[in-house]
Design a protein around this motif. Structure first.
Motif, mmCIF file in Angstrom:
data_model
loop_
_atom_site.group_PDB
_atom_site.id
_atom_site.type_symbol
_atom_site.label_atom_id
_atom_site.label_comp_id
_atom_site.label_asym_id
_atom_site.label_seq_id
_atom_site.Cartn_x
_atom_site.Cartn_y
_atom_site.Cartn_z
ATOM 1 N N TYR A 90 1.144 -1.159 -0.108
ATOM 2 C CA TYR A 90 0.039 0.251 0.637
ATOM 3 C C TYR A 90 0.453 0.861 -0.162
ATOM 4 O O TYR A 90 0.533 2.158 -0.431
ATOM 5 N N VAL A 94 0.143 2.593 -3.791
ATOM 6 C CA VAL A 94 -0.930 3.361 -3.791
ATOM 7 C C VAL A 94 -0.454 4.880 -2.994
ATOM 8 O O VAL A 94 -0.635 6.415 -3.494
ATOM 9 N N THR A 144 -4.255 -2.543 -4.317
ATOM 10 C CA THR A 144 -3.730 -1.452 -4.853
ATOM 11 C C THR A 144 -3.881 -1.337 -6.193
ATOM 12 O O THR A 144 -4.130 0.641 -6.427
#
Length: 333
Positions: A90, A94, A144
Motif C-alpha cells: 500500500y 498507493v 492496490t
C-alpha cells in the motif's frame, strides 16, 4: 508531447520507452533502480534516479523536462509478497501514486496512462473477464491496483485529466535480448531458471477447477503490451479518448501446465526426464482462471494483440540465452 515513464528501466517499462521512442514521442525515465536496469533505457533518453515517494524529485522531473503526459509503470508486483507484506504494498503502490497524481495535478499534466492489472478482478468464475464486471481482488497487490484506478478516475473527474487504465494480463517475451525479463516472479523466467540449473519446473497447485487442474491465464507478448501503451498515449494526446479502462490481453486461456510444455519444447528439454514438472502446494492469492475479453480497447483505439504463445516463449528464451552469454545490445545507455 513529452512523456514521463515511471519504472522505465524495468522489464515492461523498457519495452514501453523503446516503443514510444520509435513512435516519435519524447520520453523521460524516472526509476529508483530497485529492480530496473539502466541498459534497458535507449541511448539519449534522460534518466532520473528517484523514488516516487520523494515528492520533490517527482515535481522537479515534471517541471524541468516540461512533461505533458505520464505513463506510470513503477510498482511492486509480486502477489505472494503482497500477502506477506500488505502495508509495504500500500505504501509503494498507493502512496507512490498519490504523490505522483498530486504533482501531475499541480503541474497541469494532461494525460495519464496507468499500468494496472488483471489482479483487480480477483477470482471471477467466467470464461472471459469484461471490464464492467465487479472487481473483487483476492490479494493486496490486486487491491492496490484497484485503488489506483479509482484514484485516477476521481482525479480526472475533478481536474479533466485524460487517462487510460490498462489492465495487463500475464506478460511474457522480449522484443530484444537486453529487454528480457530477468525477474523471478513471472512464470516464464522462473521455468527458465529452473531448467538452466537442470531442475524440474515447479507448478503451484494442480487441483484447481480447470481442465488440467492448473491455473489458466491469458499470456500476452510484452511487445504487444508496449504497443498498447503507444496507442493509448497517442489517443490521449490527440484527445480522442477522455477516460478508458481496458484489458490488455489476447482473449485466449493457456494453462500453466500447457505453458510449461511450450517452454520445454522451446528450450529443447521436452524429452528430458529430469525436466518433468513437479507439483507444489498452491500459492496464496492465485485465482484459478483469468482470461481477458479484449474487445474494448480495439473498439476504442483500434489496438489488438498480434503475437501467440510460441512467439512469446521463443523471444523470451533468446533473451535469456543472450543474457546468460553476456550479450548486450548496442545503442543502449
Amino acid at each position: 508531447m513529452t512523456w514521463l515513464v515511471t519504472g522505465g528501466a524495468g522489464y515492461i517499462g523498457g519495452h514501453v520507452v523503446t516503443s514510444m521512442r520509435e513512435d516519435g514521442e519524447s520520453v523521460v525515465v524516472l526509476d529508483d533502480f530497485s529492480s530496473g536496469d539502466p541498459r534497458r533505457v535507449p541511448e539519449g533518453v534522460p534518466v532520473i534516479t528517484g523514488d516516487l515517494l520523494d515528492a520533490g524529485a517527482v515535481r522537479r522531473a515534471i517541471r524541468e523536462h516540461g512533461v505533458d503526459g505520464v505513463v506510470h509503470i513503477a510498482a511492486k508486483k509480486q502477489v505472494e509478497e503482497s500477502v506477506r507484506r500488505p502495508l509495504y504494498y500500500y505504501r509503494q503502490n498507493v502512496e507512490g501514486l498519490r504523490v505522483l497524481l498530486e504533482a501531475v495535478s499541480d503541474a497541469g499534466v494532461t494525460s495519464f496512462v496507468f499500468s494496472s492489472s488483471a489482479a483487480v478482478y480477483g477470482a471471477l468464475d467466467v470464461d472471459l473477464v469484461e471490464e464492467d464486471m465487479d472487481c473483487r481482488p483476492v490479494n493486496p497487490y490486486g487491491q492496490t491496483k484497484w485503488v489506483g484506478e479509482r484514484m485516477i478516475e476521481e482525479v480526472a473527474a475533478a481536474t479533466g485529466l485524460r487517462y487510460a487504465n490498462l489492465r495487463y494480463f500475464n506478460v511474457a517475451g522480449a522484443a530484444e535480448p537486453v529487454l528480457a525479463d530477468r525477474g523471478v516472479s513471472n512464470l516464464v523466467p522462473m521455468v527458465f531458471r529452473r531448467l538452466a540449473a537442470r531442475q524440474p519446473p515447479r507448478i503451484f497447485g494442480d487441483d484447481y477447477d480447470t481442465p488440467d487442474g492448473t491455473c489458466v491465464r491469458d499470456f500476452i507478448h510484452v511487445a504487444d503490451v508496449a504497443s498498447a501503451h503507444v496507442a493509448a498515449a497517442r489517443a490521449l494526446g490527440l484527445g480522442q479518448v477522455g477516460g478508458l479502462t481496458a484489458n490488455i490481453g489476447r482473449g485466449e486461456g493457456v494453462s500453466v501446465q500447457e505453458m510449461v510444455s511450450v517452454i520445454r519444447d522451446v528450450t529443447g528439454t521436452a524429452t528430458e526426464d529430469w525436466a518433468q514438472p513437479v507439483v507444489e502446494p498452491r500459492r496464496a492469492g492465485d485465482p484459478p482462471r483469468v482470461v481477458a475479453s479484449a474487445d474494448r480497447i480495439h473498439d476504442a483505439i483500434g489496438w489488438r494483440a498480434r503475437s501467440g504463445v510460441q512467439a512469446m516463449v521463443q523471444s523470451a528464451w533468446e533473451g535469456w540465452v543472450a543474457a546468460a552469454a553476456g550479450v548486450e545490445t548496442a545503442g543502449r545507455g
